[in-house]
Design an enzyme around this catalytic site. Structure first.
Site, PDB file in Angstrom:
ATOM      1  N   CYS A 105      -2.353   2.223   8.105  1.00 50.54           N
ATOM      2  CA  CYS A 105      -1.313   1.229   7.939  1.00 50.54           C
ATOM      3  C   CYS A 105      -1.751  -0.232   7.749  1.00 50.54           C
ATOM      4  O   CYS A 105      -2.227  -0.866   8.678  1.00 50.54           O
ATOM      5  CB  CYS A 105      -0.517   1.317   9.235  1.00 50.54           C
ATOM      6  SG  CYS A 105       1.155   0.889   9.094  1.00 50.54           S
ATOM      7  N   CYS A 158       3.023   8.382   1.674  1.00 49.98           N
ATOM      8  CA  CYS A 158       3.437   7.408   2.686  1.00 49.98           C
ATOM      9  C   CYS A 158       3.718   6.091   1.967  1.00 49.98           C
ATOM     10  O   CYS A 158       2.871   5.584   1.232  1.00 49.98           O
ATOM     11  CB  CYS A 158       2.311   7.232   3.711  1.00 49.98           C
ATOM     12  SG  CYS A 158       2.686   5.973   4.946  1.00 49.98           S
ATOM     13  N   CYS A 190       4.079  -5.724  16.302  1.00 48.92           N
ATOM     14  CA  CYS A 190       3.414  -4.812  17.247  1.00 48.92           C
ATOM     15  C   CYS A 190       1.945  -5.242  17.371  1.00 48.92           C
ATOM     16  O   CYS A 190       1.278  -5.471  16.360  1.00 48.92           O
ATOM     17  CB  CYS A 190       3.528  -3.375  16.749  1.00 48.92           C
ATOM     18  SG  CYS A 190       5.250  -2.852  16.541  1.00 48.92           S
ATOM     19  N   CYS A 241       5.440  -7.507   7.800  1.00 50.09           N
ATOM     20  CA  CYS A 241       6.380  -6.958   8.770  1.00 50.09           C
ATOM     21  C   CYS A 241       6.661  -8.022   9.828  1.00 50.09           C
ATOM     22  O   CYS A 241       5.775  -8.791  10.194  1.00 50.09           O
ATOM     23  CB  CYS A 241       5.781  -5.720   9.431  1.00 50.09           C
ATOM     24  SG  CYS A 241       6.899  -4.895  10.575  1.00 50.09           S
ATOM     25  N   GLU A 297       0.823  -1.205   0.000  1.00 50.01           N
ATOM     26  CA  GLU A 297       0.000   0.000   0.000  1.00 50.01           C
ATOM     27  C   GLU A 297       0.852   1.247   0.000  1.00 50.01           C
ATOM     28  O   GLU A 297       1.926   1.274   0.591  1.00 50.01           O
ATOM     29  CB  GLU A 297      -0.829   0.040   1.297  1.00 50.01           C
ATOM     30  CG  GLU A 297      -1.762  -1.124   1.428  1.00 50.01           C
ATOM     31  CD  GLU A 297      -2.466  -1.127   2.775  1.00 50.01           C
ATOM     32  OE1 GLU A 297      -2.528  -0.062   3.422  1.00 50.01           O
ATOM     33  OE2 GLU A 297      -2.950  -2.198   3.159  1.00 50.01           O
ATOM     34  N   CYS A 321      -1.047  -3.525  15.396  1.00 51.38           N
ATOM     35  CA  CYS A 321      -0.787  -3.125  14.007  1.00 51.38           C
ATOM     36  C   CYS A 321      -1.269  -4.181  13.019  1.00 51.38           C
ATOM     37  O   CYS A 321      -0.991  -5.373  13.183  1.00 51.38           O
ATOM     38  CB  CYS A 321       0.703  -2.872  13.829  1.00 51.38           C
ATOM     39  SG  CYS A 321       1.155  -2.401  12.148  1.00 51.38           S
TER      40      CYS A 321
HETATM   41  N1  SAH Z   1       7.776  -0.093  11.299  1.00 47.34           N
HETATM   42  C1  SAH Z   1       7.813   1.327  11.390  1.00 47.34           C
HETATM   43  C2  SAH Z   1       6.937   2.065  10.384  1.00 47.34           C
HETATM   44  C3  SAH Z   1       5.569   1.578  10.084  1.00 47.34           C
HETATM   45  S1  SAH Z   1       4.191   1.968  11.058  1.00 47.34           S
HETATM   46  C4  SAH Z   1       7.489   1.775  12.790  1.00 47.34           C
HETATM   47  O1  SAH Z   1       7.236   0.940  13.642  1.00 47.34           O
HETATM   48  O2  SAH Z   1       7.552   2.971  13.055  1.00 47.34           O
HETATM   49  C5  SAH Z   1       4.023   3.693  11.225  1.00 47.34           C
HETATM   50  C6  SAH Z   1       3.387   4.071  12.573  1.00 47.34           C
HETATM   51  O3  SAH Z   1       2.018   3.653  12.649  1.00 47.34           O
HETATM   52  C7  SAH Z   1       4.094   3.411  13.746  1.00 47.34           C
HETATM   53  O4  SAH Z   1       4.277   4.327  14.777  1.00 47.34           O
HETATM   54  C8  SAH Z   1       3.097   2.342  14.136  1.00 47.34           C
HETATM   55  O5  SAH Z   1       3.290   1.896  15.438  1.00 47.34           O
HETATM   56  C9  SAH Z   1       1.788   3.034  13.901  1.00 47.34           C
HETATM   57  N2  SAH Z   1       0.635   2.128  13.860  1.00 47.34           N
HETATM   58  C10 SAH Z   1       0.597   0.837  13.543  1.00 47.34           C
HETATM   59  N3  SAH Z   1      -0.644   0.330  13.672  1.00 47.34           N
HETATM   60  C11 SAH Z   1      -1.420   1.343  14.071  1.00 47.34           C
HETATM   61  C12 SAH Z   1      -2.818   1.457  14.379  1.00 47.34           C
HETATM   62  N4  SAH Z   1      -3.640   0.419  14.280  1.00 47.34           N
HETATM   63  N5  SAH Z   1      -3.270   2.646  14.780  1.00 47.34           N
HETATM   64  C13 SAH Z   1      -2.442   3.720  14.860  1.00 47.34           C
HETATM   65  N6  SAH Z   1      -1.139   3.677  14.577  1.00 47.34           N
HETATM   66  C14 SAH Z   1      -0.616   2.499  14.192  1.00 47.34           C
END
Ligand code: SAH
Length: 352
Positions: free
Chosen positions: A337, A107, A118, A114, A94, A121
């Site tokens: 994301c 973006c 997390c 990944c 995406e 995510c």
């Molecule tokens: N791997 C990298 C970049 C990708 S995610 C990182 O961890 O920074 C970009 C941002 O979106 C990160 O801060 C991530 O934690 C956040 N993110 C992921 N899932 C999310 C969600 N469901 N709601 C809000 N932010 C989210």
């Protein structure tokens, strides 16, 4: 003629010069080709009018401009646009265009899936499949650039899509060179932000390059105890080492670090958490970007309540830590994301 599967964007500037020379063409042709590919937004080699026909034919026979296909194109009411690109191997990624009065931000994703896991995510739910190539990363930027009106230009790049960018630096860095180079999109490196889960060795590696990219560190919790629960890779890393690496990045590049903090209702959004975060960042030139959780179906985390969000910001500010709440863009499409890819993948593979 069937399009070749080799993307011309896999070639660096020098490699394109070499290619031209090997095909009996003058080196300045490479510059012309790149002008068509980057600022002039060509979508086929046939568009490249001042090139000799024979050269256009050679290029067409050997390369594609884009190798992905737009599988979905969503447009939100705030004019946020999202593309789901299908890559030649069938994987999807995406990329998103966000518009504000004075900026147009793309973006981009750096990996298919990944490995960081997390817990809130969508991108990591199906694990990591592979790194994207430089051409596949660049294609996202240039596809989005081609969505703009003729007189509009991209102003910012955020590497905040699917994947952990610091796990794919060998492919990402050449892309950032291309977009910031005069013979590419000539964008300012100060308008590029790389977001990381926080990999200290890689942050230091990036610092050594001493390019003025912005670094955003996804912290989400100020203590290891809570961060281990939310960001499982933290177990082997720890907040202290991440901050030390980020400090080094700031010292070398002079760029203020952004700390991203996803607010998960009832989990990490309480006043005590805000105080812990303020303690941690007390003597640092940092900016906190609070991101209200974007709900992901099937995940047991939710957007925080508005008063909690407001008091979190108020505590940080009262303690002298700059903080903003991220505006939601594209709320009526799957712009957050990894959500569109997740939906597409889980619809097509019900067993996943
Ligand atoms: N791997 C990298 C970049 C990708 S995610 C990182 O961890 O920074 C970009 C941002 O979106 C990160 O801060 C991530 O934690 C956040 N993110 C992921 N899932 C999310 C969600 N469901 N709601 C809000 N932010 C989210």
């Amino acid at each position: 003629m069937p399009a070749s599967q080799r993307s011309i964007f896999e070639l660096s500037r020098n490699e394109l010069v070499t290619w031209c020379e090997r095909h009996g063409e003058k080196a300045f042709r490479a510059r012309q080709i790149r002008r068509w590919l980057f600022p002039n937004r060509a979508t086929s080699f046939e568009d490249m009018l001042e090139l000799p026909k024979s050269l256009r034919e050679k290029l067409t026979a050997e390369f594609s401009i884009f190798t992905g296909e737009i599988q979905q194109h969503q447009v939100a009411t705030d004019r946020t646009e999202k593309l789901l690109l299908q890559l030649p191997d069938g994987n999807t990624v995406e990329c998103v265009l966000m518009r504000e009065t004075d900026r147009r931000t793309v973006c981009i994703s750096t990996q298919v899936g990944c490995a960081m896991g997390c817990v809130f995510c969508a991108s990591g739910m199906l694990g990591l499949k592979r790194n994207l190539t430089r051409g596949e990363i660049l294609e996202q930027i240039l596809r989005v650039d081609r969505l703009l009106d003729e007189d509009e230009r991209l102003t910012n790049i955020v590497v905040m899509g699917i994947g952990e960018p610091l796990q794919n630096l060998p492919q990402l860095l050449p892309v950032l060179d291309e977009v910031t180079s005069d013979s590419g999109l000539a964008m300012s490196p100060r308008r590029v932000t790389v977001s990381t889960v926080g990999l200290p060795a890689k942050i230091k590696e990036l610092a050594k390059l001493n390019r003025p990219f912005n670094l955003a560190v996804s912290l989400h919790a100020a203590t290891d105890q809570l961060r281990n629960e939310l960001v499982p890779v933290n177990d082997n890393i720890g907040v202290e080492d991440i901050l030390a690496a980020a400090d080094e990045y700031f010292e070398v590049t002079g760029r203020r670090i952004t700390y991203e903090y996803v607010l998960l209702g009832g989990v990490n959004d309480q006043p005590a958490h805000a105080h812990q975060l303020a303690d941690l960042l007390a003597d640092r030139n940092a900016h906190v970007n609070l991101i209200p959780m974007n709900d992901v179906e099937t995940l047991p985390f939710h957007e925080p309540a508005e008063p909690e969000t407001q008091s979190f910001v108020a505590i940080l500010e009262a303690r002298g830590t700059a903080a903003t709440v991220r505006k939601r863009k594209g709320a009526d499409i799957d712009a957050a994301c990894g959500q569109l890819r997740l939906k597409q993948e889980t619809d097509s593979q019900p067993e996943a």
